[in-house]
Design an enzyme around this catalytic site. Structure first.
Site, PDB file in Angstrom:
ATOM      1  N   ALA A   1     -19.793  15.547   3.720  1.00 32.17           N
ATOM      2  CA  ALA A   1     -20.916  14.796   5.615  1.00 32.17           C
ATOM      3  C   ALA A   1     -21.480  14.905   6.081  1.00 32.17           C
ATOM      4  O   ALA A   1     -20.622  15.989   6.976  1.00 32.17           O
ATOM      5  CB  ALA A   1     -19.878  13.814   5.395  1.00 32.17           C
TER       6      ALA A   1
ATOM      7  N   SER B   1     -15.668  16.997   5.266  1.00 33.35           N
ATOM      8  CA  SER B   1     -16.987  16.865   5.870  1.00 33.35           C
ATOM      9  C   SER B   1     -17.795  18.444   6.138  1.00 33.35           C
ATOM     10  O   SER B   1     -16.909  19.452   5.777  1.00 33.35           O
ATOM     11  CB  SER B   1     -16.713  17.041   7.494  1.00 33.35           C
ATOM     12  OG  SER B   1     -15.996  17.867   8.108  1.00 33.35           O
ATOM     13  N   ASP B   2     -19.057  18.574   6.999  1.00 34.80           N
ATOM     14  CA  ASP B   2     -19.308  19.717   7.522  1.00 34.80           C
ATOM     15  C   ASP B   2     -18.332  20.725   8.119  1.00 34.80           C
ATOM     16  O   ASP B   2     -17.586  19.998   8.761  1.00 34.80           O
ATOM     17  CB  ASP B   2     -20.898  19.654   8.034  1.00 34.80           C
ATOM     18  CG  ASP B   2     -21.902  20.973   8.007  1.00 34.80           C
ATOM     19  OD1 ASP B   2     -21.115  21.658   7.108  1.00 34.80           O
ATOM     20  OD2 ASP B   2     -22.953  21.069   7.881  1.00 34.80           O
ATOM     21  N   TRP B   3     -18.967  21.798   8.318  1.00 37.18           N
ATOM     22  CA  TRP B   3     -17.540  22.953   9.357  1.00 37.18           C
ATOM     23  C   TRP B   3     -17.766  22.315  10.539  1.00 37.18           C
ATOM     24  O   TRP B   3     -19.165  22.190  11.385  1.00 37.18           O
ATOM     25  CB  TRP B   3     -18.361  24.052   8.640  1.00 37.18           C
ATOM     26  CG  TRP B   3     -17.734  24.744   7.383  1.00 37.18           C
ATOM     27  CD1 TRP B   3     -16.849  25.902   7.644  1.00 37.18           C
ATOM     28  CD2 TRP B   3     -17.494  24.024   6.165  1.00 37.18           C
ATOM     29  NE1 TRP B   3     -16.025  26.095   6.521  1.00 37.18           N
ATOM     30  CE2 TRP B   3     -16.152  25.117   5.953  1.00 37.18           C
ATOM     31  CE3 TRP B   3     -17.865  22.964   6.259  1.00 37.18           C
ATOM     32  CZ2 TRP B   3     -15.495  24.765   4.631  1.00 37.18           C
ATOM     33  CZ3 TRP B   3     -17.081  23.175   4.816  1.00 37.18           C
ATOM     34  CH2 TRP B   3     -16.427  23.992   3.835  1.00 37.18           C
TER      35      TRP B   3
ATOM     36  N   ALA C   1     -18.047  18.983  11.264  1.00 37.27           N
ATOM     37  CA  ALA C   1     -18.216  17.605  11.828  1.00 37.27           C
ATOM     38  C   ALA C   1     -17.469  16.172  11.848  1.00 37.27           C
ATOM     39  O   ALA C   1     -18.096  15.419  12.366  1.00 37.27           O
ATOM     40  CB  ALA C   1     -19.685  17.299  10.685  1.00 37.27           C
TER      41      ALA C   1
END
Ligand code: BGC
Length: 823
Positions: free
Chosen positions: A199, A231-233, A235
């Site tokens: 995401a 999640s993206d890092w 995010a």
């Protein structure tokens, strides 16, 4: 490959306490998930992706095969080849202890200004989907998970952490979601689609994507997706909204440093704000992924690990690079060059000597070696001379061989020493390069939290007399000493609005001049207080930079032009670098950096046998394109770039590529990546890339799908057999040239007189054919029903009636047409 046994997975979840379950939902560190012995779960490791498998460190000590940039892979239009690259990457992942690759990136080329354009495949959802499925199939067929990213509408970088993309439902479905849908849902022979999806940071239509209802509504409810959403890092930025959304894993970790979950989520569950059943589902998905990659002990029908087939990595990377090169222009058939009687070849241009094989940001890997164009042409046994002509880089590069030596003069590299606050030496690293990034603490030194200061020592040895500019690129306080004299002692700060990736890849730099005699050595020490960097909580990264003496711009240009004039052929290698094309920011101009346009014009004027090699991950403007004999677009070609270039220039390999994205003639009319008041409106709707050019009647420089080979083809016939299952188009082509070759037969659909607004035409399918001189080949291209559907009133709709199918070698050249009636 079968899914792990569901009952077994549920039993494992049931064995865990709430605390144990919630702990699993945030990374254990920057790259790995927690092990959980009570669930039989070992540590699961993730890694970027997509141009290689970097592993858990971010520097030259742990090298990785560097495959061509995703734009290059898409330019092959060759699913079998991309699947083989996926298998090669799986082998890399297994070698490096990686279970989950953070790739492929399947956001679309909405605009060539997008900073991560090089990292995505195409402007077209069908091509993106086909190449993406092949990439994932290669990886996962060998038991390594793919993570399709970034879901959704992370098609540019400006304000990516917060920007709210406003996109209408039809555009979202037909363009941006389409590749994700194909890659997450593909199903054949028991294979399921990608095992993980990431995401993105941005918002879409008012919801930040880690909290967005789209995760559950589309991924779970509509697509029946059973994989993991991570999640993206960093995010995931809220506790309850992200937990209630279908986000399963917050990365990176641990929760005490980064995540919003941890104890806060345990409390939210106890307080009844988040249903424990949601937590169970997230854990189940983590265990399902673990089962698929072989990280669950005793799992009943776990799929992995599967041993990837051995690959001849250099040979495969060399062939893959050549297969993506696009021969955009070849006047007078200058290419291929005839070895017999070939005189001196002038290699000219800033990208001629330094191999630019990668874009910047998290896609960075550290290849064991790279082959520059100069290296490649020399290795092919040609008589080669080089002149840079102009400087290509915007910032000073890291110190390197032959100027950079270890403190004892032993070889290329530097020594790093780590000190405590009281000055005690806690450890050392012997390094081969001068770029340093410690993301997961200082991995090789125990007690990382005690490290207060580090010192980098090396020797800089002058190869010629002149002014060397030595310094640092980084954040925080730095003291540079040369032969024990302080050169500077300063604090470097970044622009406040800079993205974390920009801060990491292109921090500020400070250089100082150093006049050296030929052969003179100077002992250099660079000292840094770790806590002085505002990014210390995230990682420590710095570079020792060195600019070596060079002529004035005019002198370099004149020397290159003189070399071209006195050579048989001039190969001008222009392009960008990882500093120009990177995650974290978009480009503000599509022009080649510096004076490269002028260099091309002057070289071409001096030698009509000029080949321009464009070494960039994304389109650049080429105002001179009509004035040079040949233009070869090579992308960021991976570590074997130079060898592949020699193969193609000499005709030992076919330039196999076709443009996966329209190459613009100017910046006019292109969608902007710049938000206004935090909002980025996709006002162009369906009309990105060739769809926009078609609608507006504008001419690009080179159209979508364009690319020449070394032979010629005639398009003989198209038929749509009435009894074929689905719509199957048969196209007959003939190799009319004197060489064997490969042609990418492209089929586009259109719908004259449609009752809804549609693109003039859209890519429906494609297939590559190989044929010898004079040979005729028939190829069948199956078009799925979705090709004819459009999104209306909350669902896919088929407007029955007559569609036109056109076939040809590019979106701008479609000599064959047939009609098909679809009910
Ligand atoms: C990028 C992701 C990447 C992650 C981990 C993020 O900044 O957007 O694509 O996988 O970092 O490096």
């Amino acid at each position: 490959m079968s899914a792990p046994d569901e009952e077994d997975l549920r039993n494992r979840v049931a064995r865990l306490s709430l605390e144990q379950k919630v702990r699993l939902l945030t990374g254990a560190d920057f790259w790995a998930l927690y092990p959980e012995p009570d669930a039989g779960l070992r540590r699961v490791v993730t890694s970027d992706g997509p141009a290689g498998v970097r592993g858990e460190t971010w520097d030259e000590r742990d090298t990785s095969a560097n495959v061509p940039s995703p734009t290059a892979l898409a330019a092959t239009w060759d699913c079998d080849r991309v699947e083989a690259v996926g298998r090669l990457l799986a082998g890399e992942a297994r070698r490096k202890g990686v279970d989950v690759l953070l790739a492929p990136t399947v956001n679309l080329h909405r605009t060539p200004f997008g900073g991560r354009h090089f990292e995505c495949f195409s402007e077209d959802p069908v091509l993106t989907a086909r190449i993406g499925v092949a990439y994932v199939r290669g990886l996962q067929g060998c038991g390594v998970a793919a993570t399709v990213k970034h879901f959704i509408c992370n098609d540019s970088e400006t304000e990516r952490m917060s920007v709210d993309v406003r996109v209408d439902e039809r555009t979202l479905r037909e363009l941006y979601l389409a590749p994700f849908e194909a890659i997450l849902r593909f199903s054949d022979g028991g294979d399921v689609g990608a095992w993980a999806v990431m995401a993105s940071y941005n918002q879409v239509n008012g919801f930040t994507m880690t909290e967005s209802p789209l995760l559950r509504d589309i991924l779970h409810d509509e697509w029946g997706y059973d994989g993991l959403v991570m999640s993206d890092w960093t995010a995931a930025r809220s506790t309850e909204p992200t937990a209630r959304a279908a986000l399963d894993l917050a990365m990176p970790g641990p929760a005490e440093r980064f995540g919003p979950w941890g104890n806060a989520l345990v409390e939210a569950v106890r307080a009844g704000h988040v249903d424990e059943a949601l937590i169970d589902d997230k854990v189940l998905r983590i265990l399902r992924l673990a089962g698929r990659v072989g990280a669950l002990d005793g799992a009943v029908s776990s799929s992995g690990p599967v041993t990837p087939p051995p690959a001849d990595v250099p040979a495969e990377l060399r062939a893959a690079a050549a297969a993506g090169f696009v021969l955009a222009r070849n006047e007078g058939s200058l290419l291929p060059l005839d070895r017999a009687g070939l005189g001196r070849v002038a290699v000219i241009g800033p990208n001629g000597e330094v191999a630019r094989t990668l874009g910047g940001g998290s896609a960075t890997v550290f290849p064991p070696y790279t082959v520059s164009p100069l290296d490649g042409l020399r290795a092919a046994g040609l008589d080669v001379a080089f002149a840079p002509g102009t400087l290509g880089h915007l910032r000073t590069a890291a110190a390197r061989a032959p100027w950079l030596l270890r403190p004892d003069g032993s070889g290329t590299g530097a020594e790093v020493r780590f000190f405590s606050a009281s000055g005690e030496l806690l450890g050392t690293e012997q390094r081969d390069a001068a770029v340093f990034r410690w993301m997961n603490g200082f991995e090789t030194v125990g007690a990382a939290e005690e490290i207060a200061r580090l010192e980098i020592s090396c020797v800089i040895r002058a190869t010629e007399a002149g002014v060397y500019r030595l310094g640092v690129s980084g954040l925080g306080q730095f003291r540079l000493l040369a032969d024990d004299a302080v050169v500077f002692d300063e604090t470097l700060a970044m622009r406040e609005d800079a993205d974390v990736a920009e801060t990491l890849m292109a921090p500020p730099q400070r250089l100082a001049p150093l006049g050296l005699a030929a052969g003179q050595s100077v002992a250099v020490r660079l000292q840094h207080d770790v806590a002085s960097s505002p990014m210390a909580g995230f990682g420590t990264f710095l570079q020792l930079s060195l600019e070596v003496p060079h002529g004035s711009d005019d002198e370099e240009m004149d020397a290159a032009v003189a070399l071209a004039a006195g050579s048989d052929v001039a190969v001008v290698v222009v392009g960008t670098t990882a500093e120009v094309e990177s995650e974290g920011f978009d480009r503000t101009s599509l022009a080649l950096p510096g004076r490269q346009d002028e260099l091309v014009r002057r070289v071409a004027a001096a030698n009509p046998r000029t080949v321009v090699v464009v070494n960039s991950g994304a389109p650049v403007l080429m105002p001179w394109a009509g004035d040079v004999a040949a233009v070869l677009l090579t992308w960021f070609g991976g570590q074997e770039f130079g060898n592949a270039l020699a193969d193609v220039l000499l005709g030992e390999a076919e330039p196999g590529g076709r443009l996966p994205t329209t190459w613009p003639a100017s910046e006019d009319g292109l969608p902007s990546p710049r938000p206004s008041d935090g909002v980025l409106r996709y006002t162009e709707g369906l009309f990105i890339g060739y769809r926009g050019y078609d609608r507006d009647g504008r001419e690009p420089l080179f159209p979508f799908g364009h690319g020449r080979g070394y032979t010629s083809w005639s398009y003989e016939s198209i038929t749509v057999p009435a009894d074929a299952p689905g719509v199957c188009v048969c196209v007959t082509v003939r190799n009319t040239g004197a060489r064997p070759g490969r042609e990418v037969v492209q089929v586009y659909a259109s719908r004259p007189g449609s009752s809804v607004e549609r693109p003039v035409k859209w890519l429906a399918g494609f297939a590559a054919v190989d044929a010898g001189p004079g040979e005729t080949v028939n190829v069948g291209i199956l078009l799925p029903e979705r090709v004819f559907e459009h999104w209306a009133d909350g669902g896919w709709t088929l407007e029955g009636g007559t569609f036109v199918l056109s076939a040809g070698p590019s979106s701008a050249s479609l000599p064959l047409t047939a009609e098909v009636t679809v009910k």
